[in-house]
Design a protein around this motif. Structure first.
Motif, PDB file in Angstrom:
ATOM      1  N   PRO A   1      41.916  -0.176  10.827  1.00 16.05           N
ATOM      2  CA  PRO A   1      42.136  -0.238  12.278  1.00 16.05           C
ATOM      3  C   PRO A   1      41.338   0.800  13.061  1.00 16.05           C
ATOM      4  N   HIS A   2      41.204   0.520  14.348  1.00 10.55           N
ATOM      5  CA  HIS A   2      40.544   1.452  15.256  1.00 10.55           C
ATOM      6  C   HIS A   2      41.229   1.353  16.607  1.00 10.55           C
ATOM      7  N   GLN A   3      41.358   2.466  17.291  1.00  9.45           N
ATOM      8  CA  GLN A   3      42.126   2.513  18.534  1.00  9.45           C
ATOM      9  C   GLN A   3      41.509   1.701  19.661  1.00  9.45           C
ATOM     10  N   PHE A   4      40.215   1.387  19.581  1.00  9.62           N
ATOM     11  CA  PHE A   4      39.563   0.614  20.639  1.00  9.62           C
ATOM     12  C   PHE A   4      39.236  -0.813  20.199  1.00  9.62           C
ATOM     13  N   LEU A   5      39.895  -1.265  19.149  1.00 10.21           N
ATOM     14  CA  LEU A   5      39.733  -2.628  18.659  1.00 10.21           C
ATOM     15  C   LEU A   5      41.113  -3.234  18.430  1.00 10.21           C
ATOM     16  N   PRO A   6      41.250  -4.553  18.562  1.00  7.79           N
ATOM     17  CA  PRO A   6      42.580  -5.161  18.488  1.00  7.79           C
ATOM     18  C   PRO A   6      43.111  -5.276  17.069  1.00  7.79           C
ATOM     19  N   SER A   7      44.411  -5.465  16.989  1.00  7.59           N
ATOM     20  CA  SER A   7      45.067  -5.761  15.720  1.00  7.59           C
ATOM     21  C   SER A   7      45.522  -7.211  15.735  1.00  7.59           C
ATOM     22  N   LEU A   8      45.754  -7.754  14.562  1.00  3.24           N
ATOM     23  CA  LEU A   8      46.238  -9.127  14.440  1.00  3.24           C
ATOM     24  C   LEU A   8      47.747  -9.082  14.234  1.00  3.24           C
TER      25      LEU A   8
ATOM     26  N   TYR B   1      34.005   4.833  29.831  1.00  2.40           N
ATOM     27  CA  TYR B   1      34.097   3.503  29.238  1.00  2.40           C
ATOM     28  C   TYR B   1      32.993   3.253  28.208  1.00  2.40           C
ATOM     29  N   LEU B   2      31.772   3.719  28.498  1.00  2.00           N
ATOM     30  CA  LEU B   2      30.690   3.560  27.522  1.00  2.00           C
ATOM     31  C   LEU B   2      31.018   4.285  26.222  1.00  2.00           C
ATOM     32  N   ALA B   3      31.579   5.481  26.340  1.00  2.06           N
ATOM     33  CA  ALA B   3      31.913   6.267  25.152  1.00  2.06           C
ATOM     34  C   ALA B   3      32.897   5.509  24.259  1.00  2.06           C
ATOM     35  N   GLU B   4      33.901   4.887  24.870  1.00  2.00           N
ATOM     36  CA  GLU B   4      34.889   4.165  24.074  1.00  2.00           C
ATOM     37  C   GLU B   4      34.285   2.898  23.456  1.00  2.00           C
ATOM     38  N   VAL B   5      33.412   2.231  24.189  1.00  2.35           N
ATOM     39  CA  VAL B   5      32.742   1.060  23.638  1.00  2.35           C
ATOM     40  C   VAL B   5      31.841   1.462  22.474  1.00  2.35           C
ATOM     41  N   VAL B   6      31.134   2.580  22.610  1.00  2.41           N
ATOM     42  CA  VAL B   6      30.292   3.083  21.517  1.00  2.41           C
ATOM     43  C   VAL B   6      31.138   3.320  20.271  1.00  2.41           C
ATOM     44  N   CYS B   7      32.297   3.909  20.434  1.00  2.76           N
ATOM     45  CA  CYS B   7      33.183   4.171  19.292  1.00  2.76           C
ATOM     46  C   CYS B   7      33.634   2.871  18.636  1.00  2.76           C
ATOM     47  N   ALA B   8      33.951   1.869  19.450  1.00  8.12           N
ATOM     48  CA  ALA B   8      34.371   0.576  18.909  1.00  8.12           C
ATOM     49  C   ALA B   8      33.240  -0.091  18.133  1.00  8.12           C
TER      50      ALA B   8
ATOM     51  N   SER C   1      47.214  -1.081  28.350  1.00 10.14           N
ATOM     52  CA  SER C   1      48.195  -0.503  29.271  1.00 10.14           C
ATOM     53  C   SER C   1      48.045   1.007  29.377  1.00 10.14           C
ATOM     54  N   SER C   2      47.455   1.627  28.341  1.00 14.90           N
ATOM     55  CA  SER C   2      47.208   3.067  28.348  1.00 14.90           C
ATOM     56  C   SER C   2      46.001   3.451  29.185  1.00 14.90           C
TER      57      SER C   2
ATOM     58  N   TRP D   1      34.317  13.674  21.351  1.00 15.62           N
ATOM     59  CA  TRP D   1      34.470  12.339  20.796  1.00 15.62           C
ATOM     60  C   TRP D   1      35.745  12.212  19.966  1.00 15.62           C
ATOM     61  N   ASP D   2      36.101  13.282  19.277  1.00 16.20           N
ATOM     62  CA  ASP D   2      37.279  13.232  18.404  1.00 16.20           C
ATOM     63  C   ASP D   2      38.583  13.178  19.202  1.00 16.20           C
ATOM     64  N   LEU D   3      38.522  13.538  20.484  1.00 20.53           N
ATOM     65  CA  LEU D   3      39.730  13.558  21.309  1.00 20.53           C
ATOM     66  C   LEU D   3      39.747  12.441  22.356  1.00 20.53           C
ATOM     67  N   LEU D   4      38.773  11.552  22.298  1.00 16.67           N
ATOM     68  CA  LEU D   4      38.633  10.531  23.325  1.00 16.67           C
ATOM     69  C   LEU D   4      39.881   9.655  23.432  1.00 16.67           C
ATOM     70  N   ALA D   5      40.430   9.258  22.306  1.00 18.74           N
ATOM     71  CA  ALA D   5      41.602   8.380  22.319  1.00 18.74           C
ATOM     72  C   ALA D   5      42.851   9.084  22.824  1.00 18.74           C
ATOM     73  N   GLU D   6      42.801  10.418  22.892  1.00 20.26           N
ATOM     74  CA  GLU D   6      43.971  11.182  23.315  1.00 20.26           C
ATOM     75  C   GLU D   6      43.958  11.496  24.810  1.00 20.26           C
ATOM     76  N   VAL D   7      42.933  11.036  25.512  1.00 17.47           N
ATOM     77  CA  VAL D   7      42.880  11.247  26.966  1.00 17.47           C
ATOM     78  C   VAL D   7      44.072  10.531  27.602  1.00 17.47           C
ATOM     79  N   VAL D   8      44.891  11.273  28.318  1.00 22.22           N
ATOM     80  CA  VAL D   8      46.114  10.684  28.879  1.00 22.22           C
ATOM     81  C   VAL D   8      45.921  10.162  30.301  1.00 22.22           C
ATOM     82  N   ARG D   9      44.823  10.517  30.929  1.00 17.01           N
ATOM     83  CA  ARG D   9      44.551  10.038  32.287  1.00 17.01           C
ATOM     84  C   ARG D   9      43.166   9.390  32.344  1.00 17.01           C
ATOM     85  N   PRO D  10      43.034   8.170  31.772  1.00 15.61           N
ATOM     86  CA  PRO D  10      41.777   7.441  31.919  1.00 15.61           C
ATOM     87  C   PRO D  10      41.512   7.115  33.389  1.00 15.61           C
ATOM     88  N   PRO D  11      40.320   6.643  33.733  1.00 16.62           N
ATOM     89  CA  PRO D  11      39.985   6.366  35.129  1.00 16.62           C
ATOM     90  C   PRO D  11      40.942   5.384  35.806  1.00 16.62           C
TER      91      PRO D  11
END
Length: 380
Positions: free
Chosen positions: A70-77, A119-126, A149-150, A318-328
């Protein structure tokens, strides 16, 4: 395909139609057993598109792989369902819509560089994670970048993706006459194609065999030059699409959009990249991503790491990107229940109801659900 013991199609109540695509319909559904909501993508097996069944099964297989890695910027089934008439699979619902809708909500229809950076940073990670699994995405565009939702992103739609055995493309040496011959053959085919999204059968970082894909897939304005030329392609097509995405987020339009798809492809092959205003680190990133020669393109040699090191991303953790609590942008709430509802009890009843409506190809108006969405199996 196995059916989830906790969920069954008869227990799923459609709330609204989230969208119709080249392959199927996506619903927001409510699970009556678990009292939860998720997105359900449904593909009709009787579709006019003979490839839809194969593409559906491929997308499910990719999602199964993402469940294992799994990855935080990709979906799960969440679950998979199959009947004699349909194939359906459930993924988490992204209540923030997609990046295209979000951009149009901005006052001037574009994002600031700081928002683009996020947004580009998160897409790059995905994309980095997909590439590490040997999967080239091949369908990056704003409509496929959903907002959770986050406020963080998730990519969607993997039916045009492709698994490549090798992770690095070998340089293809081709004479100029041969290149011109390929281009002429392509332009002949181009005049016969009418759809904006070409299906795989009608033509969309470092290791071993350097396998390439040769299929023509993608969305016109995001297609890389090597795909247009028919040279064979690999992971670098995703970095080209990233450049187009960044350009559209900055200017509100794609860089090579033409009067028609033939003109668009000609521009992709020949037109120089144009910017307005003074050069910035963002325009430098876009320039390097939109190099028409894939072997010179940023990300070709070093993959996502090469892009992450670009000055545009200086200082980003980059290692803390998913932990950002206030996205745009953070969706205010899940408003699924506040929208108009589909007037039937289950997903299977919805599709049964549609089959009773005469096809618009026979001179009738397209079927509409009770929310007013046009729904026609001929579109799948």
């Amino acid at each position: 395909m196995a059916t989830s013991p906790e969920s069954h199609l008869h227990n799923l109540r459609p709330i609204k139609v989230l969208g119709n695509g080249a392959m199927g319909t996506v619903f927001l559904v409510h699970n009556n057993l678990t009292n939860s909501k998720f997105a359900l993508k449904v593909v009709d097996k009787s579709s006019a598109d003979s490839n839809s069944d194969r593409r559906a099964r491929w997308e499910v297989s990719v999602l199964r792989q993402l469940n294992q890695q799994p990855h935080q910027f990709l979906p799960s089934l969440i679950a998979v369902f199959e009947t004699e008439q349909i194939i359906a699979w459930a993924v988490p619902f992204c209540s923030g819509g997609d990046l295209n809708v979000l951009r149009h909500r901005q006052n001037d229809g574009v994002f600031s560089p700081a928002v683009i950076r996020f947004y580009l940073a998160e897409v790059v990670c995905a994309l980095k994670h997909l590439h590490s699994l040997g999967i080239v995405y091949r369908d990056l565009k704003p409509e496929n970048v959903l907002i959770q939702s986050s406020g963080h992103v998730t990519l969607t739609d993997f039916d045009l993706s492709r698994a490549l055995a090798g992770k690095k493309m070998k340089t293809l040496i081709m004479s100029e006459p041969e290149m011109n011959k390929r281009r002429r053959k392509f332009m002949v085919k181009l005049n016969k194609v009418k759809t904006a999204r070409v299906t795989p059968m009608t033509r969309r970082n470092g290791s071993l065999s350097g396998e390439r894909a040769n299929s023509f897939v993608g969305t016109d304005e995001y297609v890389a030059p090597e795909v247009v030329r028919g040279d064979g392609h690999e992971f670098a097509v995703d970095w080209w699409a990233l450049g187009v995405l960044a350009y559209e987020m900055l200017y509100g339009t794609t860089p090579f959009r033409g009067k028609n798809r033939k003109d668009t492809f000609n521009r992709i092959l020949t037109m120089p990249l144009k910017f307005t205003g003074k050069p910035t680190v963002l325009t430098d990133l876009i320039t390097k991503l939109l190099d028409k020669e894939p072997t010179r393109r940023l990300g070709y040699g070093g993959g996502a790491c090469e892009i992450q090191e670009h000055p545009f991303f200086n200082g980003l953790r980059w290692d803390l990107l998913a932990e950002v609590v206030r996205p745009p942008f953070i969706p205010s709430r899940d408003d699924g229940e506040l929208t108009c509802k589909v007037d039937c009890f289950t997903v299977t009843e919805y599709f049964k109801k549609l089959r009773q409506v005469q096809s618009p190809l026979e001179g009738k108006s397209p079927a509409k659900d009770d929310c007013g969405y046009n729904v026609s199996f001929t579109e799948f």
